[in-house]
Structures are given as C-alpha cells and as structure tokens.
Design a protein around this motif. Structure first.
Motif, PDB file in Angstrom:
ATOM      1  N   CYS A 380      33.503  -4.503 -35.029  1.00 39.63           N
ATOM      2  CA  CYS A 380      34.459  -5.764 -35.022  1.00 39.63           C
ATOM      3  C   CYS A 380      35.792  -5.614 -36.021  1.00 39.63           C
ATOM      4  N   LEU A 382      37.493  -8.047 -37.011  1.00 43.37           N
ATOM      5  CA  LEU A 382      37.913  -8.874 -37.821  1.00 43.37           C
ATOM      6  C   LEU A 382      36.877  -8.708 -39.276  1.00 43.37           C
ATOM      7  N   CYS A 383      35.805  -8.290 -38.825  1.00 42.42           N
ATOM      8  CA  CYS A 383      35.244  -8.165 -40.118  1.00 42.42           C
ATOM      9  C   CYS A 383      35.206  -6.400 -40.544  1.00 42.42           C
ATOM     10  N   ASN A 391      25.189  -9.562 -32.239  1.00 41.86           N
ATOM     11  CA  ASN A 391      26.053 -10.031 -33.512  1.00 41.86           C
ATOM     12  C   ASN A 391      27.314 -10.570 -33.324  1.00 41.86           C
ATOM     13  N   GLN A 392      27.432 -11.710 -32.744  1.00 48.30           N
ATOM     14  CA  GLN A 392      28.802 -12.203 -32.498  1.00 48.30           C
ATOM     15  C   GLN A 392      29.560 -12.807 -33.750  1.00 48.30           C
ATOM     16  N   HIS A 393      30.777 -12.720 -33.809  1.00 50.80           N
ATOM     17  CA  HIS A 393      31.819 -13.120 -34.853  1.00 50.80           C
ATOM     18  C   HIS A 393      31.699 -14.647 -34.733  1.00 50.80           C
ATOM     19  N   CYS A 394      31.653 -15.495 -35.874  1.00 49.30           N
ATOM     20  CA  CYS A 394      31.494 -17.039 -35.872  1.00 49.30           C
ATOM     21  C   CYS A 394      32.920 -17.243 -36.630  1.00 49.30           C
ATOM     22  N   GLU A 395      33.850 -17.994 -35.778  1.00 51.11           N
ATOM     23  CA  GLU A 395      35.174 -18.381 -36.264  1.00 51.11           C
ATOM     24  C   GLU A 395      34.883 -19.174 -37.400  1.00 51.11           C
ATOM     25  N   ASN A 398      33.858 -17.263 -40.266  1.00 45.38           N
ATOM     26  CA  ASN A 398      34.634 -15.996 -40.500  1.00 45.38           C
ATOM     27  C   ASN A 398      34.014 -14.784 -40.712  1.00 45.38           C
ATOM     28  N   SER A 399      32.858 -14.446 -39.981  1.00 40.12           N
ATOM     29  CA  SER A 399      32.027 -13.304 -40.247  1.00 40.12           C
ATOM     30  C   SER A 399      30.995 -13.122 -39.080  1.00 40.12           C
ATOM     31  N   CYS A 400      30.502 -11.791 -38.804  1.00 36.20           N
ATOM     32  CA  CYS A 400      29.347 -11.633 -37.931  1.00 36.20           C
ATOM     33  C   CYS A 400      28.079 -11.848 -38.607  1.00 36.20           C
ATOM     34  N   THR A 401      27.610 -13.056 -38.318  1.00 38.48           N
ATOM     35  CA  THR A 401      26.521 -13.827 -39.308  1.00 38.48           C
ATOM     36  C   THR A 401      25.169 -13.153 -38.987  1.00 38.48           C
TER      37      THR A 401
END
Length: 513
Positions: A380, A382-383, A391-395, A398-401
């Motif tokens: 990822c 962004l992370c 595990n999808q990145h949550c905007e 702001n994290s793969c939660t």
C-alpha cells in the motif's frame, strides 16, 4: 474440554475486553520485591487477585505462572498464609520430584554418546519421549520404539516428539514450514546474525539446518523453551530450559549466562528475539519477562546506544493488539498470517473466519518488511507497508484498517472501520454483532467501567483503595465490637453464675451450722 473454535472465541473475548477472561482474575505485577514468591515445579509463582466490577478486591493468592488449569499444576497459596515447616518441606520435596530425571549435563553426555552409535543402534522411545542408549533398551522392550534414528531426524526433534497441546499450559502448536521458511528468509534479508528463539522450536531447527547445510545463511540461534525434552537434542549453548511467564531458567546461573552471552555478543548488534507464546497465556507477565530480556541485552551496550531497542517479533493473535501495544507502544502489527502444522484452524489458504488470526507484532518499521506477493499480499503506497489483498485502504481513516484479513466497512457514526459482520446498534451506540445482547456485561475497567484502560491503570484506583480500606476497617470494627459484646456477655453471665453459686454455698453452710 472446549473445542478449538470455542477456545478461540474465549481468547478473542479476553484479548478485546482488557480483562483476564470472564472470571475477573488479574495478575498483580507490583508485588513487594522484598517478599519472594513461593516456588512451584515451574519456578516462582505469580500473585493474582480476583476482582469484580463495582465490588471490593478479594483476597490475593499465588498460583502457577505457566499453568492456568489447576489440573496441570495445583499450586495455590493465599498471599498472607503462613505455612508450617512440615508443609514447606513437603512442597520442596514435591517440586524436586517434578523436575526432569536427568540434569542438563547428563542430557548432553547421553546425546554425545548417542550420535556416536551406529545407525542400527540409534533408537527413540515414543512412549517415554526419550533417546535410548544400548543399556536402556531392556527397560523399554514393551514400549513403542523407533529404530534407525538418523542425524537428519536428530536435527528436527519436533518431528520426533509428540507436541504438547494443552492450550492453557504448553499449547505447542508448531509453525508450518511455509511460515517458518518465510521467517528465516525475512530475518536473513533484514541482516540479523543471531536469533533468540523464545518458545519457537521449529524456527530454531530450521535456522540450525540452514547453518549446517552449507547455505549462505550465517544465522545462529538459541532456543529458550519450557519443554525439557529438547534438552536431549542440544548442547548447552543451543538450548535453555526456560519459563517465559516468570523469566525462570531451570538450570540456574549457568543457563542465564548462556542467554546473556548470546544477547550481548558483538555489543548486542545483529540479534533479534522471536517469540511465540501459548495463546492462553497472560500478556502482562509475558511483557514483564520480555522487558527483562531487553534489559539483559542493554547491559552489553554503551551509553551512546541506550536509546536503541532490541528488535522483536512477538507472534500472537491479532485481537491482543491493544494490550501488547499498551506495554510496547513502538510495536505495530503486520498483516502476515502465521500458520501451524498441528492446528485444526490455523492453516494457510482458508478464508473468512477460518483463516489464521495469528500475526507478527514488531518494533521494526513495517516499510522494511516485504511480505510475499505470491501468498496474497500487496504494497500500500499510502500506508507504506505490505497488507493482505482484502485489506482495503479507507480514505476516512487514512489507513488499511482490517485486522483479520477481511474487508472492513467504515461506520460514520462510530467514526472508524468495523468488521463486515457488525452493524451499528442505536441502543449501545456502537457497532456489534446483530444478535448481541444490549444488556450484556460491559467490558473495561473494574473500578470506573471506562473502556480505555484496565483496573490497574485506573486514575481512581487510589480512591477505590481508600474506600475499600475504609469498608474493611468498618467491617473489622463491627466484627471486633460483636466479639467484645459476646465476650462481655459471656463474662457477665459467668460472674452472675459464680455469685449465685457462692450465695447458695453460704446459705447451705448457715443452714447446716
């Protein structure tokens, strides 16, 4: 006995609730160092207290550090209990009788004799889980014995020994080769030269196999494990009989020095600790033990490196994340799913709730750890770390939660991502399973009920102690008053009876005179 799935649910409840299970038993870590804990067969015991939310603390007691089931170790002693000399002597005799039949040096001596035997004479008793020398065979002729034990088999003792599968004591689930090979390659790529294996016998084996196999791996390892059976397969500098719940070396100072030397070699550079504790074990005593190992490692450092941390891989279920990070704030959880050969649930390739919940907690920056793409992990950007495909990145966060490998959904009311099977409950005002009980027991602190801390860290604990102390004093005064009244009443009755008796005697004497 609960099934594996039932036990997994219990552990998840314990890990997420911030309590030691449903019984409300907590370990007391701040006991008086001037008062040494009594000993059981597994070393120094731990001090526990049973607490109930909104109620006064009960009497504190000592129990075994390693066994949560009294059937495995029935040691029990009240903190304020005074034992007679006879009971102490009987306890010492019992502790001695529970120790391994052979000393560490005797095990090494037998091992050296065993490897010199021709293949046809190398035998292993499966009934006794013991390597046999020719003089031993007569005692084991009715047992199940394996012959022609090769050097390769000796290098993989976890394949010869029966795993100890008591979930509350040993829980000796062994890494699958897939996970074990990944760990060895990862440790090598990260540049580590020494691995302290705390309760990871299969990783220790594979490291030693690569070292002796002529490969480019130059990693050495030392195994610390509570299973004394490994004593018969390793020299003193490769294995220490050890209890990770109380930092106890069964073979005393000699074993302690072996561990200290291993950690402090090259001024502590190039070493990492990898640990895989039993999942039923309490996080608090484990954290205390690991901090003692960290302190031992730091002793070999100069003052300039005092801010450095011992690199650690702590392998544990994901739902213990908050409690592990409470003791080690620098730790993060990797998405890598650790699998086990002899566990019904923790197998590679399973999906949803059936996939392994076991993760790696580490203080190594996650952007340095590459997870295998062929096993379903992606990077990822962004992370700046590797995560599982689902595990999808949550905007919004702001994290793969996701924590369990599934795609989590963002709840705008809770302002965080939650498991896909959860829904927002307007009564509880948070997300939970659809069939949850709104009137169920509240998790959190036993004193104030807040969810963000435990009883031991409660800001109101001093007030609670004062109240409890006042209540105890009031009860004691009431009890003493009742005793005094009873004694006084008995004394008055006795005085009255004595006077009546004397009056009768004087009357009798007068009438007879």
């Amino acid at each position: 006995m609960a099934t594996s799935r039932d036990r997994l649910g219990t552990l998840e409840a314990e890990g997420s609730s911030g309590r030691q299970g449903y019984s409300g038993v907590e370990v007391v870590l701040s006991s008086d160092p001037a008062t040494p804990a009594p000993l059981c067969p597994h070393g120094p015991t731990l001090l526990f207290v049973k607490v109930n939310q909104g109620k006064e603390e009960t009497r504190r007691f000592y129990a075994c550090s390693a066994c949560r089931d009294r059937k495995d170790c029935n040691f029990f002693q009240w903190e304020d209990e005074k034992l007679s000399g006879a009971r102490l002597a009987a306890r010492e005799a019992h502790n001695r009788s529970c120790q391994p039949p052979l000393s560490r040096s005797q095990c090494v001596e037998r091992y050296l004799k065993f490897i010199e035997l021709p293949l046809s004479q190398r035998k292993f008793c499966q009934s006794c889980q013991q390597l046999l020398l020719p003089d031993d065979e007569e005692k084991h002729h009715e047992h199940q014995v394996v012959g022609d034990v090769s050097i390769t088999q000796l290098k993989r003792p976890s394949k010869l020994l029966y795993p100890l599968e008591n979930k509350k004591t040993n829980a000796q689930y062994l890494f699958a080769d897939r996970s074990c090979l990944f760990l060895v390659d990862l440790l090598s790529n990260l540049g580590f030269r020494r691995v302290l294996c705390v309760g990871t016998p299969r990783l220790h084996e594979l490291i030693r196999l690569k070292e002796s196999g002529g490969t480019k791996s130059n990693i050495r390892s030392l195994l610390l494990d509570i299973d004394f059976r490994y004593s018969q397969f390793y020299m003193e500098d490769s294995f220490c009989h050890y209890n990770m719940f109380n930092h106890h070396f069964f073979d005393g100072k000699a074993a302690l020095e072996v561990c200290k030397t291993f950690l402090q070699e090259d001024k502590g550079e190039g070493v990492i600790m990898v640990t895989d504790p039993p999942f039923g074990g309490l996080v608090e005593p484990l954290a205390v033990t690991f901090k003692k190992l960290i302190a031992m490692w730091k002793e070999g450092h100069s003052q300039d490196n005092s801010q450095k941390e011992l690199p650690i891989f702590w392998i544990f279920p994901y739902f213990f994340e908050s409690r592990i990070c409470q003791f080690f704030p620098s730790f993060c959880m990797l998405d890598y799913q650790v699998d086990y050969d002899n566990h019904a649930l923790y197998k590679h390739g399973k999906t949803g709730r059936k996939q392994s919940p076991v993760r790696i907690f580490t203080n190594i920056p996650p952007n340095k750890i590459i997870l295998p793409i062929e096993e379903g992990y992606r990077f990822c950007p962004l992370c700046q770390r590797y995560v599982s495909l689902e595990n999808q990145h949550c905007e919004h966060c702001n994290s793969c939660t996701s924590k369990d490998g599934r795609k989590w959904n963002h709840c705008f009311l809770c302002k965080k991502c939650v498991k896909p099977s959860w829904i927002h409950c307007s009564i509880c005002n948070h997300c939970a399973l659809p069939d949850h009980s709104c009137k169920g027991p509240k998790d959190g602190c036993f004193i104030c009920g807040e969810l963000d801390h435990k009883r031991s860290a409660c800001p109101n604990i001093s007030t609670s102690k004062k109240v409890n102390k006042a209540v105890r004093k009031q009860k004691q005064r009431k009890s003493n008053k009742m005793k005094m009244e009873t004694t006084k009443g008995q004394s008055m009755n006795h005085t009255s009876a004595t006077r009546k008796k004397k009056r009768r005697e004087r009357t009798h004497q007068y009438l007879c005179s």
